[in-house]
Design a protein around this motif. Sequence first.
Motif, mmCIF file in Angstrom:
data_model
loop_
_atom_site.group_PDB
_atom_site.id
_atom_site.type_symbol
_atom_site.label_atom_id
_atom_site.label_comp_id
_atom_site.label_asym_id
_atom_site.label_seq_id
_atom_site.Cartn_x
_atom_site.Cartn_y
_atom_site.Cartn_z
ATOM 1 N N ASP A 15 0.861 -1.186 0.000
ATOM 2 C CA ASP A 15 0.000 0.000 0.000
ATOM 3 C C ASP A 15 0.901 1.240 0.000
ATOM 4 N N ARG A 16 1.215 1.736 -1.179
ATOM 5 C CA ARG A 16 2.156 2.849 -1.293
ATOM 6 C C ARG A 16 1.590 4.149 -0.720
ATOM 7 N N LEU A 17 0.279 4.325 -0.818
ATOM 8 C CA LEU A 17 -0.340 5.527 -0.246
ATOM 9 C C LEU A 17 -0.196 5.525 1.271
ATOM 10 N N LEU A 18 -0.356 4.352 1.891
ATOM 11 C CA LEU A 18 -0.151 4.245 3.340
ATOM 12 C C LEU A 18 1.284 4.604 3.707
ATOM 13 N N GLY A 19 2.238 4.105 2.918
ATOM 14 C CA GLY A 19 3.640 4.415 3.187
ATOM 15 C C GLY A 19 3.915 5.901 3.086
ATOM 16 N N ARG A 20 3.291 6.550 2.104
ATOM 17 C CA ARG A 20 3.494 8.001 1.932
ATOM 18 C C ARG A 20 2.939 8.774 3.122
ATOM 19 N N ILE A 21 1.772 8.384 3.599
ATOM 20 C CA ILE A 21 1.122 9.113 4.689
ATOM 21 C C ILE A 21 1.821 8.861 6.019
ATOM 22 N N VAL A 22 2.096 7.612 6.332
ATOM 23 C CA VAL A 22 2.754 7.281 7.605
ATOM 24 C C VAL A 22 4.177 7.833 7.639
ATOM 25 N N GLY A 23 4.872 7.739 6.522
ATOM 26 C CA GLY A 23 6.238 8.250 6.466
ATOM 27 C C GLY A 23 6.313 9.744 6.693
ATOM 28 N N SER A 24 5.280 10.468 6.280
ATOM 29 C CA SER A 24 5.269 11.924 6.475
ATOM 30 C C SER A 24 4.906 12.317 7.902
ATOM 31 N N ALA A 25 4.372 11.367 8.676
ATOM 32 C CA ALA A 25 3.893 11.692 10.025
ATOM 33 C C ALA A 25 4.841 11.275 11.150
ATOM 34 N N ILE A 26 5.484 10.131 11.018
ATOM 35 C CA ILE A 26 6.256 9.553 12.128
ATOM 36 C C ILE A 26 7.362 10.472 12.652
ATOM 37 N N PRO A 27 8.216 11.075 11.824
ATOM 38 C CA PRO A 27 9.277 11.935 12.358
ATOM 39 C C PRO A 27 8.748 13.092 13.209
ATOM 40 N N THR A 28 7.683 13.746 12.754
ATOM 41 C CA THR A 28 7.101 14.842 13.534
ATOM 42 C C THR A 28 6.531 14.329 14.848
ATOM 43 N N ILE A 29 5.928 13.149 14.816
ATOM 44 C CA ILE A 29 5.355 12.565 16.033
ATOM 45 C C ILE A 29 6.443 12.290 17.070
ATOM 46 N N LEU A 30 7.548 11.682 16.642
ATOM 47 C CA LEU A 30 8.618 11.326 17.579
ATOM 48 C C LEU A 30 9.309 12.564 18.150
ATOM 49 N N ILE A 31 9.671 13.514 17.283
ATOM 50 C CA ILE A 31 10.326 14.731 17.759
ATOM 51 C C ILE A 31 9.347 15.576 18.559
ATOM 52 N N GLY A 32 8.079 15.564 18.163
ATOM 53 C CA GLY A 32 7.059 16.308 18.896
ATOM 54 C C GLY A 32 6.898 15.821 20.324
ATOM 55 N N LEU A 33 7.035 14.515 20.534
ATOM 56 C CA LEU A 33 6.952 13.964 21.900
ATOM 57 C C LEU A 33 8.022 14.570 22.806
ATOM 58 N N VAL A 34 9.235 14.671 22.287
ATOM 59 C CA VAL A 34 10.348 15.239 23.060
ATOM 60 C C VAL A 34 10.106 16.722 23.345
ATOM 61 N N LEU A 35 9.717 17.468 22.337
ATOM 62 C CA LEU A 35 9.505 18.904 22.501
ATOM 63 C C LEU A 35 8.298 19.189 23.395
ATOM 64 N N TYR A 36 7.305 18.334 23.332
ATOM 65 C CA TYR A 36 6.144 18.475 24.208
ATOM 66 C C TYR A 36 6.586 18.423 25.672
ATOM 67 N N ALA A 37 7.433 17.424 25.973
ATOM 68 C CA ALA A 37 7.927 17.278 27.347
ATOM 69 C C ALA A 37 8.760 18.489 27.768
ATOM 70 N N ILE A 38 9.572 19.001 26.853
ATOM 71 C CA ILE A 38 10.415 20.162 27.159
ATOM 72 C C ILE A 38 9.569 21.396 27.461
ATOM 73 N N LEU A 39 8.568 21.655 26.642
ATOM 74 C CA LEU A 39 7.716 22.834 26.845
ATOM 75 C C LEU A 39 6.918 22.743 28.144
#
Length: 475
Positions: free
Chosen positions: A177-201
Motif C-alpha cells: 500500500d504505497r499511499l499508506l507508506g506516503r502518509i505514515v512516512g510523512s507523520a512519524i518523524p514529527t510525532i517522535l520529535i514532537g513527543l520530546v519537545l512536548y515534554a520540554i515545553l
Amino acid sequence: MFLDNMSSNNNVKALKSGIWYTAASFITKSIGFITTPIFARLLTKNEVGLYSNYASWLNTIMVLATLNLGASFISARFDFKDDFDGYISSTLVLSSVVTCIWAAIINLFPKFVSSFTGVEIRYLNVMIVYLLLFAAVDMFQARERYYYGYKKTVVIGLSIALSTAFLSVYLVTSLNDRLLGRIVGSAIPTILIGLVLYAILIYRGRSVNIKYWKYALPISLPYVPHVLSLSLLNAMDKMMITKQCGADDNALYSVVYSCGAIITILITSLNSAFSPWLGEKLNQNRLDEIRKISKYYVAIFIYAACGVMLISPELLYYMGGKQYMEALYVMPPIELGCVCQFLYTMYVNIEQFKKKTVGMAIASMIAALSNFILNYIFIPQYGYVAAAYTTLASYLVLLFIHMFIVKRLGLIKAYSGKVVAVVILFMSGYTVIIHLLFKAAIVRYLVIALYALASLAVAYKFKDKIIKTLKEKKK
C-alpha cells in the motif's frame, strides 16, 4: 544600504537571526519540494491525487484541532514577558484537549467523515496523532523565533524534513500500500520529535494556567475562521477537482501547485524572520522605519519570485516529468497568486499584532466563498485550469480587504501603497511575458542568463557587508 539601516537602532540581532533563520527555513521546507519528483514517479497519478487530497484536509483540520493558538504569541510575549514559558505550556495543553475532542468526533462518525473527506478513517487517525504532536513542534519553533534563536530550530527543522523524506521513500518502496507508506512516512518523524519537545515545553512552563486560556481564546478563536478560510482557499481547488474531475486531474494540478509552492516557501521563510522584527517596531510605533525597511523586504521577495517564474518549465519537468508537462500553462496564474499572498501577509501581520482577528476572519471567509463560487461555476466548464485563475482572483480580493482593514486601524502608512500597486502591475505584466516566453525557449534562456549575471553582481557588491554580518553572528 539595507544592511546599514538595519545595523543601526539595535537591529543587528534581528537582522542576523533573520538571515540565518530565513536561509535555514527555506532549505528545510525545500526538502519536501525536492522529494516531490521522486513521489511523482514512484506513485501513480491516482495515488498522487489521493495524497494531495489527504494533505489538503490535513491543513484544514489542523486549524480546527489546534485552534491556531500560536497566533496569540506575537502579543503574549509582551503581555506575559515574565512567564512566557508558562503561557506556552498552558496553550499547548489547551491545543491537546481540543485535538482529542476532534479525535473523538471523527471516530464516533467514521463512515460519514471518511465519505465527506474522501480520506480513509485509518489515515484520519494518523492525521490526528500527527496534529497532537505537531503543535509542540510549532510552538517550540515559534518561541525560538521570538527570542531570535535559530540553532535549535534549524536542527529540528532539518531533522524532521530529512527523516520524513527518507522514511517516506523507504515505506513507499517497501509496502504494498504505497499511499499508506506516503502518509505514515510523512507523520512519524514529527510525532517522535514532537513527543520530546512536548515534554520540554511542559517542563519549562511547569503550569497550566486557565488565565492564559482566557487570554488566548479571544485572540485565537476569531482567528480560526480566518486561518480555516485561508486553508480552504488553498485546498479547496484540490478538493473540488478531485470531486468533479477525478484524482488524476488533481495530480496534474497538485504537481503544478507544488512548483508554485517554492514561492510559498520563500514567503513563509521570510515572514518568519520579518514578523518578530515588525512586532517590535509596531510596539514602538516606528511606522516610518517599517515603511522604509519593508521596501527592501518586498524588493528581495519580488526579485526571487521573478527568478522562480523564469524557470517554470524546468521546475515542472523536474517535479513530474513529461506526463505532467501538459499543465505548464497553469503555472503563471498560480505563481502570481503566490505574490498576492505575500503582499496580504504583510497586512495580516499588523492585524494580528493589533489583535483584530475578527476582520481577518471576515476577509478570509469572503475570499474562500468567492473561490468556492468561482470553482463551482468554472471547474466543470474548463477543468483544473480554471482553479488557478479563480484562486488568483480570490487572493486579489483578500489583499484589497486586508489593506482596507489596516487603513481602518490607522496603520496603512506602515507600508507604501504605491509600492504595492507597482508590484501588482509589474508582476501582472511579467506573468504575461513569462507565459509568452514558454514558446520562445532561446529568448527565455537569454533572460535567465542576464538574471543570473545580475544576481552575481548584486552579491559581489554587498559581499563585504554580508560576510561581516555572518562573522558577527558566529561570535
